[in-house]
Design a protein around this motif. Structure first.
Motif: not given
Length: 183
Positions: A113-119, A173-183
């Motif tokens: 997520x850091x590579x995507x500029x997502x904190x 919780x972290x995985x749910x946030x991360x999945x929103x930013x994955x194709x």
């Protein structure tokens, strides 16, 4: 770059081999007692490095990088040593494994997520997870110093399982946030 907060963080990393050495012999009560004191000192420096960095306006890229690494390697080293010495044994190894796997997964997710500029900010529940984890490991170390007091180990194992449950919840919780930013 080597501000007091960063030196405190580095001191935790430097102290790790000493902590591991003190835990190496499972029936050495004095070693466990010294390990408990060192572990507590490491926990105190963990609190103060962040507090001082924020209070002094000395938050640095080095500190942001090193602090979570120092925390994770300290937890991983203690969990591995307590499993190796059978202070964590049987079914409780699963709780330890849950904690270790979550630490690795969340680190990878944060890097992605850091590579995507997502904190991904640390949640209040994740702070409770960390507290349970640190109390559990401290109690299990202390139990090696006072084997005649079984309540200490019982508290350690109960809080280890509490940390494992919170680990699953916060990891999800972290995985749910991360999945929103994955194709």
């Amino acid at each position: 770059m080597l501000s007091l907060p960063n030196l405190l963080t580095l001191s935790r990393i430097v102290a790790l081999p000493v902590l591991v050495a003190l835990l190496w012999w499972p029936h050495w009560q004095w070693g466990y007692a010294a390990a408990f004191v060192l572990y507590c000192a490491m926990g105190i420096t963990d609190y103060f490095d962040g507090y001082l960095a924020r209070a002094q306006g000395a938050v640095s890229k080095l500190g942001i990088f090193l602090d979570p690494i120092a925390d994770k390697i300290m937890v991983a080293a203690v969990v591995l040593m307590l499993c190796a010495t059978r202070d964590i044994a049987g079914f409780s190894v699963i709780a330890a494994l849950i904690i270790l796997l979550r630490e690795i997964a969340v680190s990878g997710l944060r890097e992605f997520l850091g590579g995507l500029q997502v904190s991904v900010p640390v949640s209040r529940l994740a702070k409770w997870k960390t507290t349970f984890q640190l109390v559990a490991l401290g109690a299990l170390i202390l139990a090696g110093a006072v084997p005649g007091v079984p309540l200490v180990k019982d508290v350690g194992l109960a809080t280890l399982w509490g940390a494992a449950v919170l680990t699953l919840v916060t990891g999800w919780d972290y995985l749910r946030v991360g999945l929103k930013h994955m194709d």
